[in-house]
Design a protein around this motif. Sequence first.
Motif, PDB file in Angstrom:
ATOM      1  N   LEU A  25     -12.315  20.950   0.596  1.00  0.00           N
ATOM      2  CA  LEU A  25     -12.828  19.881  -0.117  1.00  0.00           C
ATOM      3  C   LEU A  25     -12.840  18.333   0.926  1.00  0.00           C
ATOM      4  N   VAL A  26     -13.952  17.789   0.779  1.00  0.00           N
ATOM      5  CA  VAL A  26     -13.727  16.522   1.455  1.00  0.00           C
ATOM      6  C   VAL A  26     -13.773  15.427   0.455  1.00  0.00           C
ATOM      7  N   LEU A  27     -12.954  14.732   0.415  1.00  0.00           N
ATOM      8  CA  LEU A  27     -12.712  13.433  -0.394  1.00  0.00           C
ATOM      9  C   LEU A  27     -13.151  12.273   0.493  1.00  0.00           C
ATOM     10  N   ALA A  28     -14.307  11.576   0.231  1.00  0.00           N
ATOM     11  CA  ALA A  28     -14.773  10.291   0.937  1.00  0.00           C
ATOM     12  C   ALA A  28     -14.770   9.165  -0.045  1.00  0.00           C
ATOM     13  N   PHE A  29     -13.491   8.564   0.289  1.00  0.00           N
ATOM     14  CA  PHE A  29     -13.303   7.215  -0.317  1.00  0.00           C
ATOM     15  C   PHE A  29     -14.188   6.099   0.458  1.00  0.00           C
ATOM     16  N   TYR A  30     -14.870   5.426  -0.568  1.00  0.00           N
ATOM     17  CA  TYR A  30     -15.670   4.202  -0.020  1.00  0.00           C
ATOM     18  C   TYR A  30     -15.718   3.182  -0.857  1.00  0.00           C
ATOM     19  N   PRO A  31     -15.654   1.881  -0.049  1.00  0.00           N
ATOM     20  CA  PRO A  31     -15.560   0.540  -0.973  1.00  0.00           C
ATOM     21  C   PRO A  31     -16.495   0.358  -1.995  1.00  0.00           C
ATOM     22  N   GLY A  32     -17.725   0.749  -1.748  1.00  0.00           N
ATOM     23  CA  GLY A  32     -18.610   0.405  -2.893  1.00  0.00           C
ATOM     24  C   GLY A  32     -20.230   0.871  -2.891  1.00  0.00           C
ATOM     25  N   ASP A  33     -20.722   1.400  -4.221  1.00  0.00           N
ATOM     26  CA  ASP A  33     -22.271   1.677  -4.256  1.00  0.00           C
ATOM     27  C   ASP A  33     -23.103   0.481  -3.744  1.00  0.00           C
ATOM     28  N   ASN A  34     -23.996   0.994  -3.246  1.00  0.00           N
ATOM     29  CA  ASN A  34     -25.266   0.127  -2.850  1.00  0.00           C
ATOM     30  C   ASN A  34     -24.662  -0.942  -1.788  1.00  0.00           C
ATOM     31  N   THR A  35     -23.773  -0.624  -1.071  1.00  0.00           N
ATOM     32  CA  THR A  35     -23.445  -1.397   0.259  1.00  0.00           C
ATOM     33  C   THR A  35     -24.026  -0.773   1.488  1.00  0.00           C
ATOM     34  N   SER A  36     -24.410  -1.552   2.624  1.00  0.00           N
ATOM     35  CA  SER A  36     -24.958  -1.136   3.796  1.00  0.00           C
ATOM     36  C   SER A  36     -24.176   0.351   4.308  1.00  0.00           C
TER      37      SER A  36
ATOM     38  N   GLY B 215      -3.197   6.065  -0.581  1.00  0.00           N
ATOM     39  CA  GLY B 215      -2.707   5.075   0.302  1.00  0.00           C
ATOM     40  C   GLY B 215      -3.946   4.113   0.884  1.00  0.00           C
ATOM     41  N   VAL B 216      -4.881   4.177   0.311  1.00  0.00           N
ATOM     42  CA  VAL B 216      -6.141   3.592   0.796  1.00  0.00           C
ATOM     43  C   VAL B 216      -6.750   2.388   0.267  1.00  0.00           C
ATOM     44  N   THR B 217      -5.734   1.731  -0.663  1.00  0.00           N
ATOM     45  CA  THR B 217      -6.088   0.504  -1.238  1.00  0.00           C
ATOM     46  C   THR B 217      -5.925  -0.595  -0.217  1.00  0.00           C
ATOM     47  N   ALA B 218      -6.794  -1.566  -0.358  1.00  0.00           N
ATOM     48  CA  ALA B 218      -6.804  -2.672   0.801  1.00  0.00           C
ATOM     49  C   ALA B 218      -7.090  -3.966  -0.147  1.00  0.00           C
ATOM     50  N   PRO B 219      -6.397  -5.360   0.185  1.00  0.00           N
ATOM     51  CA  PRO B 219      -6.706  -6.440  -0.271  1.00  0.00           C
ATOM     52  C   PRO B 219      -8.183  -6.800  -0.083  1.00  0.00           C
ATOM     53  N   GLY B 220      -8.823  -7.497  -0.849  1.00  0.00           N
ATOM     54  CA  GLY B 220     -10.224  -7.976  -0.536  1.00  0.00           C
ATOM     55  C   GLY B 220     -11.114  -6.959  -0.718  1.00  0.00           C
ATOM     56  N   ILE B 221     -11.256  -5.801   0.012  1.00  0.00           N
ATOM     57  CA  ILE B 221     -12.403  -4.636  -0.119  1.00  0.00           C
ATOM     58  C   ILE B 221     -11.904  -3.642  -1.227  1.00  0.00           C
ATOM     59  N   GLY B 222     -10.611  -3.592  -1.612  1.00  0.00           N
ATOM     60  CA  GLY B 222     -10.325  -2.809  -2.640  1.00  0.00           C
ATOM     61  C   GLY B 222      -9.887  -1.453  -2.326  1.00  0.00           C
TER      62      GLY B 222
ATOM     63  N   MET C 214       0.796  -1.079  -0.027  1.00  0.00           N
ATOM     64  CA  MET C 214       0.005   0.205   0.102  1.00  0.00           C
ATOM     65  C   MET C 214       0.891   1.150  -0.181  1.00  0.00           C
ATOM     66  N   ALA C 215       0.542   2.181  -0.922  1.00  0.00           N
ATOM     67  CA  ALA C 215       1.328   3.385  -0.936  1.00  0.00           C
ATOM     68  C   ALA C 215       1.058   4.086   0.230  1.00  0.00           C
ATOM     69  N   SER C 216       2.164   5.273   0.533  1.00  0.00           N
ATOM     70  CA  SER C 216       2.053   5.871   1.707  1.00  0.00           C
ATOM     71  C   SER C 216       0.907   7.070   1.448  1.00  0.00           C
ATOM     72  N   SER C 217      -0.133   7.371   2.573  1.00  0.00           N
ATOM     73  CA  SER C 217      -0.942   8.468   2.561  1.00  0.00           C
ATOM     74  C   SER C 217      -0.482   9.557   2.436  1.00  0.00           C
ATOM     75  N   PRO C 218      -1.010  10.654   1.846  1.00  0.00           N
ATOM     76  CA  PRO C 218      -0.437  12.055   2.067  1.00  0.00           C
ATOM     77  C   PRO C 218      -0.561  12.510   3.640  1.00  0.00           C
ATOM     78  N   GLN C 219       0.336  13.322   4.046  1.00  0.00           N
ATOM     79  CA  GLN C 219       0.491  13.745   5.434  1.00  0.00           C
ATOM     80  C   GLN C 219      -0.189  15.047   5.601  1.00  0.00           C
TER      81      GLN C 219
ATOM     82  N   HIS D  15      -8.859  10.632   8.073  1.00  0.00           N
ATOM     83  CA  HIS D  15      -9.119   9.589   8.869  1.00  0.00           C
ATOM     84  C   HIS D  15      -9.312   8.311   7.867  1.00  0.00           C
ATOM     85  N   VAL D  16      -8.314   7.366   8.111  1.00  0.00           N
ATOM     86  CA  VAL D  16      -8.415   6.103   7.343  1.00  0.00           C
ATOM     87  C   VAL D  16      -8.792   5.101   8.307  1.00  0.00           C
ATOM     88  N   ALA D  17      -9.999   4.252   7.977  1.00  0.00           N
ATOM     89  CA  ALA D  17     -10.316   3.170   8.853  1.00  0.00           C
ATOM     90  C   ALA D  17      -9.828   1.955   8.608  1.00  0.00           C
ATOM     91  N   LEU D  18      -9.558   1.302   9.655  1.00  0.00           N
ATOM     92  CA  LEU D  18      -8.900  -0.135   9.403  1.00  0.00           C
ATOM     93  C   LEU D  18      -9.886  -1.163   8.923  1.00  0.00           C
TER      94      LEU D  18
END
Length: 166
Positions: free
Chosen positions: A47-58, A118-125, A1-6, A143-146
């Motif tokens: 600007l708020v950038l909200a990365f999320y795993p997927g459309d139409n998930t709970s 730096g927010v790619t993750a195996p399995g969830i993308g 995983m790449a480093s997240s901007p600080q 804030h990057v969720a585990l």
Amino acid sequence: MASSPQVGEYVADFSLPGGVLLTAGDHGETVFERDTYTLSAARGRPLVLAFYPGDNTSVCTKQLCSYSSGLDTFTGLGAQVWGISPQDVDSHEAFARAQDLRMPLLADTGREAARAFGVTAPGIGVRRSVFLIGPDGVLRWKHVALLGATFQSLDTLAARIAEITA
């Protein structure tokens, strides 16, 4: 995983395709306006950038519905909100229409932006994460969720935006 901007660092520019659901016409019809969204074009406002795993998930649906219903709060603070996930623009349009989401949804199908943040993750993308970029293009908060089972609330984000615009 790449480093997240600080926090305190200038955020590198990127462009992604996306769209936003708008009300148009005399009868209140909705249109999904497609465009290319470029980070540098958003300078001058928070600007708020909200990365999320997927459309139409709970959890993603709850998160984006919360942010969309709170758009008046964000715009009252002079801020924009962009949702970013790996699905394509057609998926985003269906999601926006089904949930009446009124903020831009960007398609990071190749996960280039997710890697740069730096927010790619195996399995969830993509890890559920939020980045607050100041009007000057500098990262002010993140804030990057585990696990990604919860998300940052509208109130938390509004407080953070208020801090950087004070």
